[in-house]
Design a protein around this motif. Structure first.
Motif, PDB file in Angstrom:
ATOM      1  N   GLN A  79       0.843  -1.189   0.000  1.00  0.00           N
ATOM      2  CA  GLN A  79       0.000   0.000   0.000  1.00  0.00           C
ATOM      3  C   GLN A  79       0.883   1.245   0.000  1.00  0.00           C
ATOM      4  N   LEU A  80       1.202   1.701  -1.199  1.00  0.00           N
ATOM      5  CA  LEU A  80       1.979   2.917  -1.394  1.00  0.00           C
ATOM      6  C   LEU A  80       1.106   3.882  -2.193  1.00  0.00           C
ATOM      7  N   HIS A  81       0.603   4.901  -1.546  1.00  0.00           N
ATOM      8  CA  HIS A  81      -0.446   5.729  -2.135  1.00  0.00           C
ATOM      9  C   HIS A  81       0.033   6.473  -3.371  1.00  0.00           C
ATOM     10  N   ASP A  82       1.250   6.972  -3.369  1.00  0.00           N
ATOM     11  CA  ASP A  82       1.713   7.786  -4.486  1.00  0.00           C
ATOM     12  C   ASP A  82       2.060   6.959  -5.716  1.00  0.00           C
ATOM     13  N   VAL A  83       2.440   5.701  -5.529  1.00  0.00           N
ATOM     14  CA  VAL A  83       2.891   4.863  -6.659  1.00  0.00           C
ATOM     15  C   VAL A  83       2.108   3.553  -6.665  1.00  0.00           C
ATOM     16  N   THR A  84       0.804   3.645  -6.467  1.00  0.00           N
ATOM     17  CA  THR A  84      -0.020   2.437  -6.339  1.00  0.00           C
ATOM     18  C   THR A  84       0.046   1.575  -7.594  1.00  0.00           C
ATOM     19  N   HIS A  85      -0.010   2.197  -8.769  1.00  0.00           N
ATOM     20  CA  HIS A  85      -0.044   1.449 -10.023  1.00  0.00           C
ATOM     21  C   HIS A  85       1.349   1.215 -10.606  1.00  0.00           C
ATOM     22  N   GLN A  86       2.373   1.557  -9.865  1.00  0.00           N
ATOM     23  CA  GLN A  86       3.734   1.326 -10.356  1.00  0.00           C
ATOM     24  C   GLN A  86       4.437   0.205  -9.607  1.00  0.00           C
ATOM     25  N   ILE A  87       4.123  -0.010  -8.350  1.00  0.00           N
ATOM     26  CA  ILE A  87       4.704  -1.106  -7.570  1.00  0.00           C
ATOM     27  C   ILE A  87       3.568  -2.051  -7.202  1.00  0.00           C
ATOM     28  N   LEU A  88       3.579  -3.240  -7.782  1.00  0.00           N
ATOM     29  CA  LEU A  88       2.493  -4.199  -7.618  1.00  0.00           C
ATOM     30  C   LEU A  88       3.053  -5.528  -7.148  1.00  0.00           C
ATOM     31  N   SER A  89       2.180  -6.354  -6.596  1.00  0.00           N
ATOM     32  CA  SER A  89       2.588  -7.676  -6.129  1.00  0.00           C
ATOM     33  C   SER A  89       1.743  -8.740  -6.804  1.00  0.00           C
ATOM     34  N   LEU A  90       2.331  -9.911  -6.982  1.00  0.00           N
ATOM     35  CA  LEU A  90       1.710 -11.035  -7.670  1.00  0.00           C
ATOM     36  C   LEU A  90       1.671 -12.231  -6.739  1.00  0.00           C
ATOM     37  N   THR A  91       0.728 -13.139  -6.994  1.00  0.00           N
ATOM     38  CA  THR A  91       0.686 -14.375  -6.221  1.00  0.00           C
ATOM     39  C   THR A  91       1.874 -15.264  -6.612  1.00  0.00           C
ATOM     40  N   ASN A  92       2.133 -16.259  -5.808  1.00  0.00           N
ATOM     41  CA  ASN A  92       3.205 -17.227  -6.072  1.00  0.00           C
ATOM     42  C   ASN A  92       2.621 -18.637  -6.060  1.00  0.00           C
ATOM     43  N   PRO A  93       2.535 -19.296  -7.232  1.00  0.00           N
ATOM     44  CA  PRO A  93       2.912 -18.833  -8.573  1.00  0.00           C
ATOM     45  C   PRO A  93       1.867 -17.900  -9.156  1.00  0.00           C
TER      46      PRO A  93
END
Length: 619
Positions: free
Chosen positions: A460-474
């Motif tokens: 949860q980074l408000h300023d760069v929400t759509h730039q730093i994302l996380s994915l499930t594994n796998p």
């Protein structure tokens, strides 16, 4: 001041290696950190003892590490002072009621004001000092084996049958100011990004697996394999392999071992489905096969006969299921997270072109938690301007010596926020809106759920929400119409430890690493091994569909402790090269190995695996 600092050092029993340079830096430290000469030498003594240095000599190479220590002390002091709250007493209330609130107000507000000032001054001093000493890139130049590297970024090798990246340099030391300015103003092209599937979700409950869940998962894999083989029209309908028969038949089942030991040719069994044979097992004779490669949990089709009813004699093993190419698969809308509505109508010239830098943890060396390799990786990415930076765990490695000894004074989440997310946030702010970062967790992450399949990080980074994302594994995602699958569990190493193979005797080529990667695609599963390795917390009640590979990805990322590689996989039994489905498999290796640097991969995908370029970079 230099003479005063020198006198304090000599008084404490220390000598100098390069006296003029050391004293000049010490004066700068005193000014920026607002320290006296005696305070500076006292801090050096603590640093000297913590680092367990042998000689009472102050080396110039140790000054950068000492600077980091001073800045950490300033930061911790500022945070600690800021967290102190004023507790109101009866005297405060009486003073306010009597009209003497001015002194009280000053006393209450004095601490926050000084805290803010000290915090700003600390940040200013850090920036000023780093600019004054270009060789100090944060923690990258300490007196550790990692900091004593001469060549920072070296192209170790290029991908098999792939050209090297054009214009590369074998050594990236300190960049010129002119190059840095050009990198800042050069515009980048933002890539589209879509994540397929969202399970398991953050905060999910696990450790509720039943035996029924595992039975159903294995049964579904066998039935799906049998259905696809029959639908292809190349093979007969599967029958029961446990019934005695003199004629050749086709059976589908799962490879398993007859005991708890390691699989071998004499202990191989074929477990058929409950629908065809009631889940019974039959011994598998492999003597007639010229070549094969099998492992426990592998679902295969077997042609042969069972003359006695006790042993199925195999004449052919079918370990490949015809797969659809990713471009022909339509994902359900409910399982497709569109993160870029503005890319709904993508231009033709942007399709299937993607520049990536791929790295897998650990992101710090084993002797500290400074995360120096991550800082160097981000510095490299700032020069190369990739559209997508894929970072795969572990980020906070549970196998790190400092974490296992419980010698740290912060929580795992705090380390992740300060050392990982803060660096990434600075990176995307420096690069602009075109930069994107994708994080993939690992079961070795100490601050995340120990389960596989694994939910994404709750970033949860408000300023760069759509730039730093996380994915499930796998997980799988689509960037610029390039379909990418990734899994941080070391399935390549686990399969190689359990695999039994017979190489062709006529001298035909045999690529072991390509064979391991081919098994993942052929089985349509990110983790086809069963029983799983002891270190894998497999929970099939959570989201078994997350393990399935519904289509052949354009790029398959499988980080492993094995030697890094980039391979073009040719899938299928057709002899026509054009008809074979191709996939680019990437093992970026580990970014750090022990107390030294490791590897990462720089990849430019250009429409197909054959026309793409890749390099394995050693730091």
């Amino acid at each position: 001041m230099e003479e005063e600092i020198k006198a304090e050092f000599l008084k404490s029993g220390f000598t100098f290696d390069e006296e003029e340079e050391v004293l000049k830096k010490c004066v700068a430290f005193c000014i920026n950190c607002k320290l006296s000469a005696s305070d500076l030498v006292s801090s050096w003594e603590v640093y000297y003892l913590n680092r367990q240095l042998d000689e009472p000599v102050v080396y110039n190479a140790q000054m950068d590490g000492f600077l980091i220590y001073l800045q950490d002390e300033l930061r911790d002091a500022a945070v600690k002072e800021e967290q102190q709250l004023h507790v109101y007493s009866m005297l405060d209330v009486s003073g306010i009621l009597n009209g003497d609130e001015q002194d009280t107000k000053d006393e209450i507000l004095r601490t926050p004001t000084k805290s803010g000032q000290s915090k700003v001054e600390a940040n200013d001093s850090m920036h000023y000092t780093f600019e004054d000493y270009p060789t100090s890139r944060g923690r990258a130049e300490t007196d550790t084996p990692y900091g004593r590297r001469k060549n920072k970024f070296v192209i170790q090798q290029t991908g098999c049958d792939l050209p090297a990246l054009e214009g590369r340099r074998t050594d990236h030391g300190d960049d010129n100011l002119e190059d840095d300015i050009i990198s800042r103003v050069r515009p980048g092209k933002r890539c589209s990004l879509q994540v397929h599937g969202s399970k398991p979700e953050p905060g999910c409950r696990f450790m509720y697996e039943r035996i029924e869940d595992r039975v159903n998962h294995l049964e579904n894999r066998i039935l799906k394999h049998a259905a696809v083989c029959h639908a292809s029209g190349l093979y007969d309908e599967p029958t029961d392999a446990t019934i005695a028969s003199q004629k050749s038949i086709m059976a589908v089942g799962m490879i398993c071992c007859d005991g708890e030991g390691r699989l071998n040719e004499k202990s191989t069994l074929l477990q058929c489905s409950a629908e065809h044979s009631g889940g019974q097992r039959v011994r598998l004779d492999l003597q007639k096969l010229r070549q094969f490669s099998i492992f426990p949990g592998q679902v295969v089709g077997v042609e042969g006969n069972n003359p006695s009813g006790h042993c199925f004699v195999a004449s052919k093993i079918i370990d490949y299921i015809p797969c659809l190419k990713s471009s022909s698969v339509n994902f359900p809308p409910a399982k497709k997270q569109d993160l870029d509505p503005e890319f709904a109508s993508t231009d033709e010239e942007n399709i299937s072109e993607l520049s990536m830098i791929i790295a897998a943890g650990p992101f710090t060396t084993i002797d500290n938690l400074y995360f120096e390799p991550l800082s160097d990786l981000l510095a490299y990415a700032r020069r190369k301007l990739p559209q997508l930076l894929v970072l795969m765990g572990p980020f906070i490695d549970s196998e790190h010596s400092e974490i296992q000894k419980c010698s740290i004074h912060k929580t795992f989440d705090e380390i992740f926020q300060l050392e990982i997310l803060k660096k990434l946030q600075d990176y995307v702010e420096y690069m602009g809106s075109s930069a994107r970062v994708l994080l993939v967790p690992s079961t070795r992450d100490a601050h995340h759920d120990f389960v596989f399949p694994q939910p994404p990080f709750d970033v949860q980074l408000h300023d760069v929400t759509h730039q730093i994302l996380s994915l499930t594994n796998p997980g799988t995602f689509n960037a610029n119409e390039v379909n990418v699958g990734c899994c941080t569990v070391d399935i390549l190493k686990h399969i190689s430890a359990e695999m039994v193979s017979r190489k062709p005797a006529d001298g035909l080529p045999w690529d072991g690493r390509s064979k391991l990667a081919n098994h993942i695609i052929a089985q349509r599963s990110f983790y086809p091994l069963y029983p799983p390795a002891e270190v894998v917390p497999l929970d099939l009640s959570l989201a078994p569909e997350a393990l399935n590979i519904s289509s052949v990805p354009d790029i398959l990322i499988l980080p492993s402790d094995l030697a890094p590689f980039v391979k073009v996989l040719c899938l299928g039994e057709s002899n026509d090269v054009e008809e074979q489905v191709k996939c680019l498999c990437v093992n970026p290796g580990r970014l750090s190995k022990g107390d030294k640097g490791g590897y990462f991969v720089e990849l430019n995908y250009q429409g197909s695996p054959q026309t793409s370029s890749a390099s394995i970079v050693n730091i």
